[in-house]
Motif scaffolding. Structure first.
Motif, PDB file in Angstrom:
ATOM      1  N   MET A   1      -2.856  -0.596   3.100  1.00  0.00           N
ATOM      2  CA  MET A   1      -2.999  -1.434   1.834  1.00  0.00           C
ATOM      3  C   MET A   1      -1.628  -1.576   1.347  1.00  0.00           C
ATOM      4  SD  MET A   1      -5.974   0.289  -0.500  1.00  0.00           S
ATOM      5  CE  MET A   1      -7.188  -0.760  -1.335  1.00  0.00           C
ATOM      6  N   PRO A   2      -1.691  -2.789   0.969  1.00  0.00           N
ATOM      7  CA  PRO A   2      -0.263  -3.344   0.290  1.00  0.00           C
ATOM      8  C   PRO A   2       0.009  -2.554  -1.166  1.00  0.00           C
ATOM      9  CG  PRO A   2      -1.766  -5.240   0.667  1.00  0.00           C
ATOM     10  CD  PRO A   2      -2.587  -4.188   0.765  1.00  0.00           C
ATOM     11  N   ILE A   3       1.267  -2.342  -1.245  1.00  0.00           N
ATOM     12  CA  ILE A   3       1.617  -1.635  -2.356  1.00  0.00           C
ATOM     13  C   ILE A   3       1.281  -2.343  -3.866  1.00  0.00           C
ATOM     14  CG2 ILE A   3       4.118  -2.660  -2.936  1.00  0.00           C
ATOM     15  CD1 ILE A   3       4.549   0.430  -2.869  1.00  0.00           C
ATOM     16  N   TRP A   4       1.090  -3.567  -3.923  1.00  0.00           N
ATOM     17  CA  TRP A   4       0.512  -4.165  -4.984  1.00  0.00           C
ATOM     18  C   TRP A   4      -0.683  -4.029  -5.522  1.00  0.00           C
ATOM     19  CZ3 TRP A   4      -3.629  -7.364  -5.113  1.00  0.00           C
ATOM     20  CH2 TRP A   4      -3.896  -8.105  -3.840  1.00  0.00           C
ATOM     21  N   VAL A   5      -1.421  -3.531  -4.507  1.00  0.00           N
ATOM     22  CA  VAL A   5      -3.051  -3.090  -4.949  1.00  0.00           C
ATOM     23  C   VAL A   5      -2.737  -1.570  -5.600  1.00  0.00           C
ATOM     24  CG1 VAL A   5      -5.088  -2.083  -4.040  1.00  0.00           C
ATOM     25  CG2 VAL A   5      -4.157  -4.070  -2.887  1.00  0.00           C
ATOM     26  N   TYR A   6      -1.880  -1.089  -5.261  1.00  0.00           N
ATOM     27  CA  TYR A   6      -1.901   0.594  -5.724  1.00  0.00           C
ATOM     28  C   TYR A   6      -1.332   0.375  -7.328  1.00  0.00           C
ATOM     29  CZ  TYR A   6      -2.403   2.701  -1.298  1.00  0.00           C
ATOM     30  OH  TYR A   6      -2.800   3.195  -0.174  1.00  0.00           O
ATOM     31  N   ALA A   7      -0.231  -0.602  -7.439  1.00  0.00           N
ATOM     32  CA  ALA A   7       0.282  -0.965  -8.578  1.00  0.00           C
ATOM     33  C   ALA A   7      -0.773  -1.434  -9.691  1.00  0.00           C
ATOM     34  CB  ALA A   7       1.467  -1.896  -8.452  1.00  0.00           C
ATOM     35  N   MET A   8      -1.655  -2.169  -9.105  1.00  0.00           N
ATOM     36  CA  MET A   8      -2.570  -2.655  -9.933  1.00  0.00           C
ATOM     37  C   MET A   8      -3.626  -1.717 -10.531  1.00  0.00           C
ATOM     38  SD  MET A   8      -3.815  -6.430  -8.696  1.00  0.00           S
ATOM     39  CE  MET A   8      -5.031  -6.607  -9.833  1.00  0.00           C
ATOM     40  N   VAL A   9      -4.060  -0.764  -9.594  1.00  0.00           N
ATOM     41  CA  VAL A   9      -4.749   0.417  -9.792  1.00  0.00           C
ATOM     42  C   VAL A   9      -4.084   1.357 -10.833  1.00  0.00           C
ATOM     43  CG1 VAL A   9      -6.077   2.308  -8.994  1.00  0.00           C
ATOM     44  CG2 VAL A   9      -6.147   0.367  -7.625  1.00  0.00           C
ATOM     45  N   VAL A  10      -2.885   1.741 -10.733  1.00  0.00           N
ATOM     46  CA  VAL A  10      -2.280   2.533 -11.581  1.00  0.00           C
ATOM     47  C   VAL A  10      -1.986   1.551 -12.941  1.00  0.00           C
ATOM     48  CG1 VAL A  10       0.218   3.605 -12.027  1.00  0.00           C
ATOM     49  CG2 VAL A  10      -1.059   3.674  -9.979  1.00  0.00           C
ATOM     50  N   GLY A  11      -1.816   0.400 -12.846  1.00  0.00           N
ATOM     51  CA  GLY A  11      -1.684  -0.199 -14.096  1.00  0.00           C
ATOM     52  C   GLY A  11      -2.965  -0.337 -14.975  1.00  0.00           C
ATOM     53  N   PHE A  12      -4.340  -0.492 -14.215  1.00  0.00           N
ATOM     54  CA  PHE A  12      -5.571  -0.542 -14.693  1.00  0.00           C
ATOM     55  C   PHE A  12      -5.757   1.043 -15.313  1.00  0.00           C
ATOM     56  CE2 PHE A  12     -10.306  -0.040 -14.247  1.00  0.00           C
ATOM     57  CZ  PHE A  12     -10.580  -1.061 -15.356  1.00  0.00           C
ATOM     58  N   LEU A  13      -5.535   1.951 -14.514  1.00  0.00           N
ATOM     59  CA  LEU A  13      -5.908   3.489 -14.940  1.00  0.00           C
ATOM     60  C   LEU A  13      -4.867   3.702 -16.299  1.00  0.00           C
ATOM     61  CD1 LEU A  13      -6.380   5.464 -11.783  1.00  0.00           C
ATOM     62  CD2 LEU A  13      -8.233   4.547 -13.376  1.00  0.00           C
ATOM     63  N   SER A  14      -3.660   3.219 -16.281  1.00  0.00           N
ATOM     64  CA  SER A  14      -2.850   3.348 -17.444  1.00  0.00           C
ATOM     65  C   SER A  14      -3.569   2.847 -18.651  1.00  0.00           C
ATOM     66  CB  SER A  14      -1.443   2.992 -17.064  1.00  0.00           C
ATOM     67  OG  SER A  14      -0.779   3.657 -16.032  1.00  0.00           O
ATOM     68  N   ALA A  15      -4.011   1.510 -18.523  1.00  0.00           N
ATOM     69  CA  ALA A  15      -4.348   0.541 -19.682  1.00  0.00           C
ATOM     70  C   ALA A  15      -5.721   1.510 -20.232  1.00  0.00           C
ATOM     71  CB  ALA A  15      -4.754  -0.763 -19.042  1.00  0.00           C
ATOM     72  N   ILE A  16      -6.515   1.939 -19.457  1.00  0.00           N
ATOM     73  CA  ILE A  16      -7.805   2.747 -19.848  1.00  0.00           C
ATOM     74  C   ILE A  16      -7.300   3.894 -20.568  1.00  0.00           C
ATOM     75  CG2 ILE A  16      -9.754   3.995 -19.032  1.00  0.00           C
ATOM     76  CD1 ILE A  16     -10.226   1.996 -16.900  1.00  0.00           C
ATOM     77  N   GLY A  17      -6.368   4.786 -19.978  1.00  0.00           N
ATOM     78  CA  GLY A  17      -5.749   6.000 -20.695  1.00  0.00           C
ATOM     79  C   GLY A  17      -5.213   5.519 -21.942  1.00  0.00           C
ATOM     80  N   ALA A  18      -4.422   4.495 -22.203  1.00  0.00           N
ATOM     81  CA  ALA A  18      -3.622   4.203 -23.256  1.00  0.00           C
ATOM     82  C   ALA A  18      -4.867   3.774 -24.330  1.00  0.00           C
ATOM     83  CB  ALA A  18      -2.694   2.869 -23.202  1.00  0.00           C
ATOM     84  N   ARG A  19      -5.842   3.043 -24.024  1.00  0.00           N
ATOM     85  CA  ARG A  19      -6.945   2.720 -24.929  1.00  0.00           C
ATOM     86  C   ARG A  19      -7.770   4.113 -25.480  1.00  0.00           C
ATOM     87  NH1 ARG A  19      -9.807  -2.069 -26.095  1.00  0.00           N
ATOM     88  NH2 ARG A  19     -12.138  -1.591 -26.731  1.00  0.00           N
ATOM     89  N   ILE A  20      -7.961   5.101 -24.511  1.00  0.00           N
ATOM     90  CA  ILE A  20      -8.595   6.196 -25.112  1.00  0.00           C
ATOM     91  C   ILE A  20      -7.734   6.894 -25.855  1.00  0.00           C
ATOM     92  CG2 ILE A  20      -9.481   8.437 -24.100  1.00  0.00           C
ATOM     93  CD1 ILE A  20     -10.286   6.745 -21.562  1.00  0.00           C
ATOM     94  N   TRP A  21      -6.646   6.912 -25.556  1.00  0.00           N
ATOM     95  CA  TRP A  21      -5.600   7.472 -26.537  1.00  0.00           C
ATOM     96  C   TRP A  21      -5.605   6.785 -27.928  1.00  0.00           C
ATOM     97  CZ3 TRP A  21      -1.289   5.760 -28.933  1.00  0.00           C
ATOM     98  CH2 TRP A  21      -0.430   6.476 -29.608  1.00  0.00           C
ATOM     99  N   TYR A  22      -5.366   5.535 -27.950  1.00  0.00           N
ATOM    100  CA  TYR A  22      -5.234   4.972 -29.158  1.00  0.00           C
ATOM    101  C   TYR A  22      -6.688   5.076 -29.874  1.00  0.00           C
ATOM    102  CZ  TYR A  22      -5.243   1.178 -32.589  1.00  0.00           C
ATOM    103  OH  TYR A  22      -5.277   0.342 -33.529  1.00  0.00           O
ATOM    104  N   ARG A  23      -8.067   4.882 -29.385  1.00  0.00           N
ATOM    105  CA  ARG A  23      -8.997   5.261 -30.143  1.00  0.00           C
ATOM    106  C   ARG A  23      -9.152   6.753 -30.719  1.00  0.00           C
ATOM    107  NH1 ARG A  23     -14.067   2.377 -27.117  1.00  0.00           N
ATOM    108  NH2 ARG A  23     -13.513   0.232 -27.744  1.00  0.00           N
ATOM    109  N   ARG A  24      -8.710   7.887 -30.003  1.00  0.00           N
ATOM    110  CA  ARG A  24      -8.628   8.991 -30.375  1.00  0.00           C
ATOM    111  C   ARG A  24      -7.609   9.107 -31.719  1.00  0.00           C
ATOM    112  NH1 ARG A  24      -9.129  13.057 -25.238  1.00  0.00           N
ATOM    113  NH2 ARG A  24     -11.187  12.473 -24.723  1.00  0.00           N
TER     114      ARG A  24
END
Length: 105
Positions: A1-24
């Motif tokens: 798999m290309p590295i950009w797919v891993y970067a997108m997955v990490v970015g997506f998970l980071s965005a979800i984590g940031a949203r959960i942190w902000y709501r709490r």
């Protein structure tokens, strides 16, 4: 798999984590600012204040007041009975409050 797919997955998970942190964080901030009034606190509604004022003004002993002031007190008490305590001006309320705090004889 290309590295950009891993970067997108990490970015997506980071965005979800940031949203959960902000709501709490936001929920905790709102809860910290919330003021819940305790029973028997010193805050009371206007209806309660008017009721207490009306009872206190009813204890004025008219026979001990000078006739000039007695007429004014009777007029104000009749006005309160007819239209309620909100119908009095601030000066009239102060006048009645001062008469309730006076001690005669």
């Amino acid at each position: 798999m290309p590295i950009w797919v891993y970067a997108m997955v990490v970015g997506f998970l980071s965005a979800i984590g940031a949203r959960i942190w902000y709501r709490r964080w936001r929920r905790a901030r709102i809860a910290a600012r919330r003021i819940v009034e305790k029973p028997n606190s010193f805050y009371s509604s206007a209806i309660v204040k008017n009721h207490v004022d009306r009872e206190r003004w009813g204890t004025v002993k008219l026979d001990l007041i000078h006739p000039v002031n007695r007429e004014e007190v009777e007029r104000l008490l009749n006005l309160v009975d007819a239209l309620g305590p909100d119908s009095l001006s601030p000066r009239e309320r102060v006048f009645l409050d001062h008469l309730t705090t006076l001690r005669f004889g």
